[in-house]
Design an enzyme around this catalytic site. Structure first.
Site, mmCIF file in Angstrom:
data_model
loop_
_atom_site.group_PDB
_atom_site.id
_atom_site.type_symbol
_atom_site.label_atom_id
_atom_site.label_comp_id
_atom_site.label_asym_id
_atom_site.label_seq_id
_atom_site.Cartn_x
_atom_site.Cartn_y
_atom_site.Cartn_z
ATOM 1 N N GLY A 40 101.762 40.961 36.865
ATOM 2 C CA GLY A 40 101.929 39.533 36.613
ATOM 3 C C GLY A 40 102.228 38.662 37.810
ATOM 4 O O GLY A 40 102.173 37.433 37.699
ATOM 5 N N PRO A 72 100.596 45.984 39.125
ATOM 6 C CA PRO A 72 99.975 44.777 39.682
ATOM 7 C C PRO A 72 98.458 44.860 39.646
ATOM 8 O O PRO A 72 97.880 45.910 39.890
ATOM 9 C CB PRO A 72 100.465 44.780 41.139
ATOM 10 C CG PRO A 72 100.587 46.240 41.467
ATOM 11 C CD PRO A 72 101.050 46.915 40.181
ATOM 12 N N GLY A 73 97.811 43.755 39.308
ATOM 13 C CA GLY A 73 96.357 43.695 39.354
ATOM 14 C C GLY A 73 95.927 42.604 40.319
ATOM 15 O O GLY A 73 95.499 42.854 41.451
ATOM 16 N N TYR A 99 90.093 29.340 31.589
ATOM 17 C CA TYR A 99 91.513 29.026 31.841
ATOM 18 C C TYR A 99 91.687 27.756 32.666
ATOM 19 O O TYR A 99 92.744 27.550 33.261
ATOM 20 C CB TYR A 99 92.191 30.156 32.625
ATOM 21 C CG TYR A 99 91.901 31.557 32.149
ATOM 22 C CD1 TYR A 99 92.394 32.012 30.934
ATOM 23 C CD2 TYR A 99 91.172 32.437 32.941
ATOM 24 C CE1 TYR A 99 92.148 33.317 30.511
ATOM 25 C CE2 TYR A 99 90.924 33.737 32.534
ATOM 26 C CZ TYR A 99 91.415 34.166 31.320
ATOM 27 O OH TYR A 99 91.174 35.446 30.917
ATOM 28 N N CYS A 136 73.459 27.171 29.424
ATOM 29 C CA CYS A 136 73.204 26.030 28.553
ATOM 30 C C CYS A 136 74.423 25.622 27.751
ATOM 31 O O CYS A 136 74.400 25.615 26.514
ATOM 32 C CB CYS A 136 72.052 26.378 27.621
ATOM 33 S SG CYS A 136 70.647 26.935 28.579
ATOM 34 N N TYR A 180 89.659 39.552 38.052
ATOM 35 C CA TYR A 180 89.148 38.977 36.810
ATOM 36 C C TYR A 180 87.892 38.125 37.058
ATOM 37 O O TYR A 180 87.666 37.125 36.396
ATOM 38 C CB TYR A 180 90.248 38.165 36.102
ATOM 39 C CG TYR A 180 91.516 38.970 35.903
ATOM 40 C CD1 TYR A 180 91.540 40.024 35.000
ATOM 41 C CD2 TYR A 180 92.666 38.720 36.649
ATOM 42 C CE1 TYR A 180 92.677 40.794 34.825
ATOM 43 C CE2 TYR A 180 93.806 39.485 36.489
ATOM 44 C CZ TYR A 180 93.805 40.524 35.579
ATOM 45 O OH TYR A 180 94.938 41.293 35.421
HETATM 46 N N1 LLP Z 1 99.840 45.266 32.854
HETATM 47 C C1 LLP Z 1 99.473 44.810 31.635
HETATM 48 C C2 LLP Z 1 99.982 45.470 30.441
HETATM 49 C C3 LLP Z 1 98.603 43.706 31.543
HETATM 50 O O1 LLP Z 1 98.254 43.237 30.349
HETATM 51 C C4 LLP Z 1 98.120 43.096 32.718
HETATM 52 C C5 LLP Z 1 97.195 41.954 32.669
HETATM 53 C C6 LLP Z 1 98.522 43.617 33.958
HETATM 54 C C7 LLP Z 1 99.392 44.705 33.980
HETATM 55 C C8 LLP Z 1 98.067 43.039 35.269
HETATM 56 O O2 LLP Z 1 98.483 41.714 35.412
HETATM 57 P P1 LLP Z 1 98.297 40.959 36.820
HETATM 58 O O3 LLP Z 1 99.184 41.643 37.810
HETATM 59 O O4 LLP Z 1 96.874 41.050 37.187
HETATM 60 O O5 LLP Z 1 98.727 39.575 36.533
HETATM 61 N N2 LLP Z 1 91.933 37.315 32.849
HETATM 62 C C9 LLP Z 1 93.124 36.574 33.205
HETATM 63 C C10 LLP Z 1 94.319 37.491 33.443
HETATM 64 C C11 LLP Z 1 94.598 38.416 32.272
HETATM 65 C C12 LLP Z 1 95.735 39.376 32.513
HETATM 66 C C13 LLP Z 1 95.796 40.403 31.433
HETATM 67 N N3 LLP Z 1 96.805 41.406 31.588
HETATM 68 C C14 LLP Z 1 92.827 35.697 34.420
HETATM 69 O O6 LLP Z 1 91.694 35.708 34.899
HETATM 70 O O7 LLP Z 1 93.693 34.957 34.870
#
Ligand code: LLP
Length: 429
Positions: free
Chosen positions: A243, A283-284, A325, A353, A382
Site C-alpha cells: 500500500g 509491496p507492489g 481511478y 470508442c 497496474y
Molecule cells: N497486498 C494485498 C492483499 C493487496 O490487495 C494489494 C493490492 C497489495 C498487497 C499491493 O498493494 P500496493 O503496494 O501495490 O499498493 N489497480 C490499482 C491498485 C489496486 C491495488 C490492489 N491491491 C491502481 O492501479 O491504483
C-alpha cells in the site's frame, strides 16, 4: 528516483534510447528499468530488515502490480518472495523462480482447485479471508496429507488509499474477517486437521502516502496479537500488507524513495516493538511503479474550436488507470522539447470508442505532431497487468532494459493469437 532521463535530446531508459525501442519493437510498448526495480526492492528490503526483531522480515512482492516474467525473475534473483492472488499468479511465480517457501497466497475468493494447487506446491502461507475458506483449506490440505500454514486476514476497519476504488481496510470493504470474529475462528481452526494458524495479516489500501493510517491499523493488530496469545493461540507472524504510495507528479530527479520508506520502517518498528513476531510485507506499486513507462505514438491531431485532441496509439485497454481511478500520469515527449517550445493544452486520448478513453484533459505539453513519441511515466504498476483486448486490440509488447541491453520479455500479441482463441459454436460452423 528512476532511470528514465534525457540524453542528447532523447529520452533514455538506462542506457537505451527509447527511439531505438520504438523503431525495433513498435508502439505502444511498456518499457521497464531493471535498475529502478532493483533499487526500490533493495531500499525497501533493507529498511524492513531493520524493523523486525532478529531480522525476521519477509518481503513478498505483490505481483498483481506487474507480472511480467522479466520483472518477476529480476525480483526473484534479488531474493524477494511473492504475494499472489490466483492460481495463475502462483504458477507464474513458480515459473519465474520464486521458491514455494517464499510464496504467500492471498485474495478474497480462492476456489477449491486453486487452494489444492497452492497447497500441493508447498507454499509458505495462505492468507485466509472467510470462515468458509478456512474449512475448505483444511479439507483440501488434509486430503493431500498436509497441514497448511496460514494466517487470518483481518479487516481493521481503517481504510486508506489514493482513490475509493483502491481502499480495502474499511469494514465496508469486502476484505478479511472482522476483529470480533477472529477470536472464534482462531479457536475453531485449532481443531481443524489441515491448517496451522500462524498469525494475522492485513492490507488497508493502495497509494497511501503518509504513515498515519498504517500506524492506526497496525496498532490495532498489535493489540490483537496480544489478546489472541492471551487466549492461548499461537501468533508468530504479522503480515502488514502493501500500500505504500509513490509520487506520480514530481520531477524525475526528486529523490523521494527513502523518505517515506524510512518513516514507514520507523513506525513499524515502534508499533511492533516487543511483539516478537515475524513481519511480512507485500509491496507492489512501490517496487515497480516508476520503473516503467508506456511509450505511445501520436496518430492524429484533432483541433476543435475549444479543444485540441491528440489521438495516440495507446488506449484505455493498455493503461486503464486514468479512466478507472482518474489517475494522473506525467507525459514526457521522447524527443526532448526546447525550453522555449510552444506549449499547447491537449486532451490526450486513445482510439477506443468511448469518451472515458482519455488519458488527460487540458494538459499543457510541448506542441505535438503526428508521429511524435510520448511516454506515460510511472506506468510500471497496474499498467500492463490490468490491460485487456477491448475493441479487439492486441496486448502490447513489454520490454525490460538492463544497462545498454534490452529484451522483449513479452512480444506484442499477434492477430493469430487474438483471433485464434475463439471457437465457433457447432450450429454456426
Ligand atoms: N497486498 C494485498 C492483499 C493487496 O490487495 C494489494 C493490492 C497489495 C498487497 C499491493 O498493494 P500496493 O503496494 O501495490 O499498493 N489497480 C490499482 C491498485 C489496486 C491495488 C490492489 N491491491 C491502481 O492501479 O491504483
Amino acid at each position: 528516483m528512476h532511470h528514465f532521463s534525457y540524453r542528447d535530446g532523447s529520452l533514455f531508459a538506462e542506457d537505451v534510447d527509447l527511439r531505438r525501442i520504438a523503431a525495433e519493437v513498435g508502439t505502444p510498448v511498456y518499457v521497464y528499468s531493471s535498475a529502478t526495480i532493483e533499487r526500490h526492492y533493495r531500499l525497501f528490503a533493507a529498511a524492513m530488515a531493520g524493523t523486525a526483531e532478529a531480522g525476521k522480515a519477509h518481503v513478498f512482492y505483490a505481483m498483481k502490480a506487474n507480472g511480467n516474467l522479466g520483472v518477476l525473475k529480476t525480483l526473484a534473483a534479488l531474493g524477494a518472495g511473492a504475494d499472489t492472488v490466483s492460481e495463475g499468479e502462483v504458477r507464474k511465480a513458480l515459473a519465474a523462480g520464486f521458491p514455494p517457501e517464499k510464496i504467500v497466497f492471498s485474495g478474497v475468493g480462492k476456489s477449491e482447485s486453486e487452494l489444492r494447487y497452492a497447497v500441493a506446491a508447498g507454499i509458505y502461507q495462505v492468507n485466509v479471508e472467510t470462515e468458509g475458506e478456512l474449512d475448505l483449506l483444511s479439507k483440501v490440505a488434509a486430503s493431500l496429507g498436509r497441514r497448511q500454514e496460514a494466517v487470518f486476514r483481518v479487516n481493521p476497519d481503517i481504510g486508506a488509499g489514493g482513490h475509493a476504488k483502491i481502499t480495502t481496510g474499511s469494514s465496508e470493504n469486502k476484505f478479511g474477517v472482522s476483529f470480533e470474529e477472529v477470536h472464534r475462528l482462531y479457536a475453531r481452526a485449532a481443531n481443524l486437521p489441515g491448517v496451522r494458524m500462524m498469525g494475522l495479516a492485513l492490507h488497508i489500501g493502495s497509494q497511501i502516502r503518509e504513515t498515519e493510517a498504517f500506524e492506526a491499523a497496525y496498532a490495532k493488530m498489535a493489540q490483537l496479537v496480544v489478546a489472541l496469545r492471551g487466549e492461548g493461540h499461537r501468533v508468530d507472524r504479522l503480515d502488514l500488507g502493501g500500500g505504500l504510495g509513490i509520487p506520480y507528479d514530481i520531477p524525475a530527479d526528486f529523490d523521494h524513495g527513502p523518505g517515506l520508506i524510512e518513516a514507514y520502517a520507523a513506525m513499524v518498528a515502534r508499533v511492533t516493538a516487543g511483539l516478537d513476531v515475524e513481519l511480512g510485507f507485500e509491496p507492489g506499486r512501490l517496487i515497480v511503479g516508476n520503473a516503467g513507462i508506456l511509450m505511445t505514438q501520436v496518430l492524429h491531431l484533432n483541433p476543435r474550436p475549444t479543444k485540441q485532441f491528440a489521438v495516440v496509439d495507446a488506449a484505455m485497454n493498455d493503461l486503464v488507470r486514468p479512466a478507472m481511478y482518474e489517475a494522473y500520469h506525467e507525459i514526457w515527449p521522447v524527443r526532448e522539447a526546447a525550453a522555449d517550445a510552444r506549449r499547447i493544452a491537449y486532451d490526450v486520448v486513445g482510439p477506443i470508442c468511448e469518451s472515458s478513453d482519455t488519458f488527460t484533459a487540458g494538459r499543457e505539453l510541448p506542441e505535438l505532431a503526428p508521429g511524435d513519441l510520448i511516454a506515460f511515466m510511472t506506468a510500471g504498476a497496474y499498467g500492463a497487468s490490468m490491460s485487456s483486448t477491448y475493441n479487439q486490440r492486441l496486448l502490447v509488447a513489454e520490454v525490460l532494459v538492463k544497462g545498454s541491453e534490452y529484451a522483449v520479455t513479452r512480444p506484442r500479441q499477434s492477430y493469430e493469437e487474438l483471433l485464434g482463441s475463439d471457437r465457433s459454436p457447432p450450429w454456426l460452423a
